[in-house]
Every structure is written in structure tokens, then in C-alpha cells.
Write an enzyme that holds these catalytic residues in place. Sequence first.
Site, PDB file in Angstrom:
ATOM      1  N   GLU A 129       0.875  -1.111   0.175  1.00 10.65           N
ATOM      2  CA  GLU A 129       0.032  -0.048   0.023  1.00 10.65           C
ATOM      3  C   GLU A 129       0.849   1.119   0.117  1.00 10.65           C
ATOM      4  O   GLU A 129       1.829   1.527   0.893  1.00 10.65           O
ATOM      5  CB  GLU A 129      -0.831  -0.044   1.164  1.00 10.65           C
ATOM      6  CG  GLU A 129      -2.256  -0.381   0.907  1.00 10.65           C
ATOM      7  CD  GLU A 129      -3.233   0.049   2.328  1.00 10.65           C
ATOM      8  OE1 GLU A 129      -2.972   0.832   2.915  1.00 10.65           O
ATOM      9  OE2 GLU A 129      -4.034  -0.983   2.446  1.00 10.65           O
ATOM     10  N   ASP A 185      -6.158   9.987   9.543  1.00  9.98           N
ATOM     11  CA  ASP A 185      -5.153   9.553  10.195  1.00  9.98           C
ATOM     12  C   ASP A 185      -4.516  10.263  11.429  1.00  9.98           C
ATOM     13  O   ASP A 185      -4.592  11.194  11.706  1.00  9.98           O
ATOM     14  CB  ASP A 185      -3.729   9.875   8.830  1.00  9.98           C
ATOM     15  CG  ASP A 185      -3.884   8.865   7.934  1.00  9.98           C
ATOM     16  OD1 ASP A 185      -3.948   7.690   7.990  1.00  9.98           O
ATOM     17  OD2 ASP A 185      -4.117   9.456   6.628  1.00  9.98           O
TER      18      ASP A 185
END
Lengths: 267, 410
Positions: free
Chosen positions: A49, A60
Site C-alpha cells: 500500500e 490519520d
Amino acid sequence: MSRIKSRFADLEKRHRTALIPYVTAGDPEPSVTVPLMHAMVEAGADLLELGVPFSDPMADGPVIQAASERALVHHISLKNVIEMVKEFRQRDNDTPVILMGYLNPVEVMGYEHFAHTAARAGVDGVLTVDIPPEESRDFLVALKNHKLDPIYLIAPTSSGERIRSICTSASGFVYYVSVKGVTGAANLEVASVADKVAEIRQSTNLPIGVGFGINDANSAAEVGKVADAVVVGSAIIRRVADNAGDKDAIVSEVSALLQSMRMALDK
Amino acid sequence: MSKMNEQSMQAGSLTNMPDAGGHFGVYGGMFVAETLMSPLAELREAYERYRHDPEFIAELDYDLKHFVGRPSPLYFARQWSEKLAGAKIYLKREDLNHTGAHKINNTVGQALLAKRMGKKRVIAETGAGQHGVATATVAARLNMECVVYMGSEDIKRQAINVYRMRLLGAEVIPVESGSRTLKDALNEAMRDWVTNVDDTFYIIGTVAGPHPYPQMVRDFQTILGREAREQIQEMEGSMPDTIIACVGGGSNAIGLFYPFLDDKDVTIYGVEAAGNGLDTGHHAAPLCAGRPGVLHGNRTYLMEDNDGQIIETHSISAGLDYPGVGPEHSWLKDIGRVQYVAINDDEALQAFHQLTRIEGIMPALESSHALAYAAKLAPTMGRDQVMIVNLSGRGDKDIHTVATLEGMTV
């Protein structure tokens, strides 16, 4: 058959749980990324990824936010990230690569142009955090035109009905977010993950990856018992950050972490 | 809220937006991570239920009257109008509300909703601190835990409001990421919400964010526009020719504009912050100089670079220092119903001083942008023409900023 699909089919035959590391492209500087991708494959990664840096990474935690900020010092754009995948493909034509990021850079590039460019460079899947299936119609058309797998998140808060609808839009695999929270959270509960993964399996035959909160070999092995893939992000980024400025140390520290996870998963 | 609903039932009306998915044309929507999709659905259902509930409406009306102090006056600025030698200027006095700005209209509504949903904890983002104070105020009154996220740059600029929030019992958390201003505070509040979805209600302060926020915040703010529409007809016996409000996220503006959208003869201006000037790039005017993109849960006009990264904004006024804008404004711009213009720091500052000296009313620097545009426009209009300017907040919070610019220490 897509690279992601054939990779999971092969892993199933070998009874092997996929290990999917995440790194932010261009962190801490652009020349690190492609060598690090190759090193991670050598250390036992099955899919990769690659994070696309964004100025406002709402989903995040502090670790990956900081990675985005480090990469943006070098003005790493979505176009640069796609070029990195192209460079990676010169030496590795088998390991699937998934771009993970936020919608706005893709909006600016245009869905069709993005999908075309990414597919030609050798990108296999696209995980866009802030576009749920409800808003995805045009985006899905572009991805499917270029045989890119749309990877969607499923959350602890997703109802049965939502899970079914997400699985209809997804291909490649689905990604279960193991905690309510942002990336890098620390409160992973394996028992509740097992329950939810079992629930998701009733709605789809797609492989199920689990991420958010997996930070060592032990938690990887625990989650690996119930999931088809484990995704590791913040734990890797911490090692990148701790060794920023020393490319060799980044590669060796990240490789050591992945090797320990690989061994724990294969036990 | 009942009157508004009647109005929105008319076919061909501009008040039928958004659609069921929260879209205003191509703008708005729900662009959030999956974890928030179910909490947003829960919020939509609760809001749909209570906005039509007579008991909820009665409680809200009571609080707006007795706690906020509504209706706020519509004040004819006679001296200022005469000095400008043009249109008659009326000021909608949202600065006279409890806590000193329009923000409380919305926080009272959302907090009542939070209480009915059984949430014990409220969170908010704030720029100038007005929304933070308005949230801390309702949280104190309803005995709810309150956490306010504020960029560390804004904390420096707005020390008085930070202290006010702390006195009210709120925890103010400095945000050190990104540009350390309002957009980063919003990111951080979203991260808190995603982590604490079970017991937490996120009180967004403007008409941005994922559906249903742009609609819900608008509905709570339209009280000020509905009052102004009645008041001007009582005082002037006619509709205004022009209405003007400043636009950061755009909640005071939509509150004023919405009840006038179908009054085709009323010209509407939204005033963005031109900062050092639109041509310098240092501004906060996405509608005048940005382009559409996706941020904070909705598609709307943004300040962004060619790679789709959000760029830092600049305005003398912390409350306008935001790179996005409510999606309904983006739609109103595209269909041409509202004209969006920009006023720079110096012009706003000049209007701040003018109103203070001429009318004895000290406006917030945010509202001073709307006033500055009014001062440009009024002399071009006839003396029999009428305009309403939304005086969205009072200027006490800005005296340090103004003093510093003039080389003084207060």
C-alpha cells in the site's frame, strides 16, 4: 485476472495470510520510496500500500500525518506517486500495489485521467479514504474502465446493510478498520475483530484485510488467524521517522519488522 | 422552523436544497471515512425527527428568546448612511446576542439535539473562538463535557476567547498540525469524533462538513434572516434592495440570505476575505479565486494548489481564515443568485473604525468585511434604496489585533 485477485488466489493455495505494509510515498524523501518497496517485498510483503501525501489527512493519526508533512516538504504529488509505481514495476511485475489516499488530489487530476495514468503505470487498486460508495458512481466507472480494483473500508460502525452494499462496489479485497479511530490507534481487540470479520464473510467472497492498530509480530499473528490479510502502517512509519536521514537504516529496520511479522504469521 | 418548511414546499423555489444525499447541485454530499457514515445517518434521522417535533421547536424557541435574547434588533444606521450619501443602511444586530455573535443560534439548536440523542460529550472546532465560546456556553448550561479544538496560531490571536472557553469549563486543545488554524482544528475534531462516536456529538460551527451539517446549521441560522425580513417590512414597508453578509464558512451569510432567495428583486452579496489582496495569493476567498474540490466531508470551492493540496489562507480575521466554504454558497455562486466579492484587510479595518466612530458600534473584523463592501456600494445607490448588512458579531475580541496593527499594546 487482476494482479490482486491472482495474488490472493495463490496465497489461498499456499494457506498463507497476506502481509500488506503501508508507506507514505516520498517520506522522508523521494529517493527512499522505491528501494523501500522492493525491500519490503523481499522481507515478506505480499501486496503493497502506497500512501499519497495529502495536506489534510483527516482519517490519520499523528504518525501518518507527520509522514504526509515530511513528503509534502518535497512537493510529492499524485503524479509523482504514480511515477514511483512505474519505476517499481521495472523490477517487480507481480506484487500488487494499492494507492491509498484522499479524494481531492484525484478530483484535481480528474477521475478518468487518474485511472488511465495509474493503470498504465502498474497500479492495481485504489483505496480512497473519504469517498464512500454513495458518492462513488463516476469514480467507480473510471476505475473499472481501467481495470483498477476499488478497495473500500468497512468500519466497526458499519451496519449489515452497509457491509452488503460496500461489498457490491468493491473488488480485489475489502479492508476492515479494526478500531473506531484514526490510523495508529492502540486499542485493538482481536475478539471483536473476529466477530466482525465473520459477519463480513456472510456478505462476500472477497478476501478480507484488517488494519489500524497492528503494530508488532504478536498482534499481526493474532489478527492473521481470522483475516486473509493484515495491513501494517503506523508501526512501519515510526521506523521510517526514527531513521530519517539514513536510508540504509530505514530499509533494514522496516525489513526486520516485516520479517518478524512474516514469521509470526507463518507459524 | 415551521415557516421555513412551508416556504421550501413551493415548486421552483431556490429553497428546496439539498437532495436526500445532501447535494446542492454538484456540491455538498458525504465525503467521509466509513466509520462516520453510520453516525451521520443517526444524526440525519434524529434531526429529521426533531426538526418537526413541536416540543423540540418550543424548547428551541424558548431558549432563543430567553437565553440568546432574540429577536435581535434591525438598526437603522442613520449617521453612517448620511455620511455615505446613498442607500439607507440597516444593520442586523447579531452582535447583541448572548456571547456576541450569530454562532449561538446554531449551538443552542445542536446542543438540544445532542441532549435528545443522549450524548454526554460535545466537541467543536473554532477559528476566531466565537463558535468555541458559543459551544462552551451551551455545554455549561446543559452540564455536558466540552472539548474545543483550536489551531495554535488562532490561540495566539484570540487569547481572550480561549480564556472565556476555559472559564466556561471547556477544555481547549491546541492543534499543532498543518497551518495551525481553523481547517486543522476541523481535521482534529473529526479525528476525535471518529474515535469517540458512541458518546460524542460534534457541533460543527458553520454550513460546511458532511450532510446533514450544511443543511442543519443553515436551518438553525435562518432565524436571523426571517427576523430581518419581517423587521425591514415593518420599518420600511417594503423589501430591501440589497442584502450583504461576510462569508468564511458562510453560516451568518446563509442565515440572512436563505429567506430572501426567492425574492428575485433582492440583490445578494457575499463578501469573502481578500487578505493582502486577491492578486497576492494571500487571501481566504475560495469563491472569488479558488476552484471546486473535496475537503471536510463536502464538495465545494476550495483554496488549493495544482496538486490538490489545500493551501494556507490569510485574513486579518481569524473567523474568515478558512480555505473552504459551505457547499450551498458554491451552488448559489454557480447559478448566479448570489454575487461573491472580496474585501481586503485594510478595507475591513477601515470599516471597523468607521462604524465604531460614527455609530458607536464596534463590529467584529469578520463583519467589517461586509460593512466595507456596503460602504463601497451604498454611494452608488439612491437615497430611497435600502440595504441590510449582517453585523454578525461584536468587535471586542479583536481589539488586540487592531491595537497590534497600530503599534499599540493593550
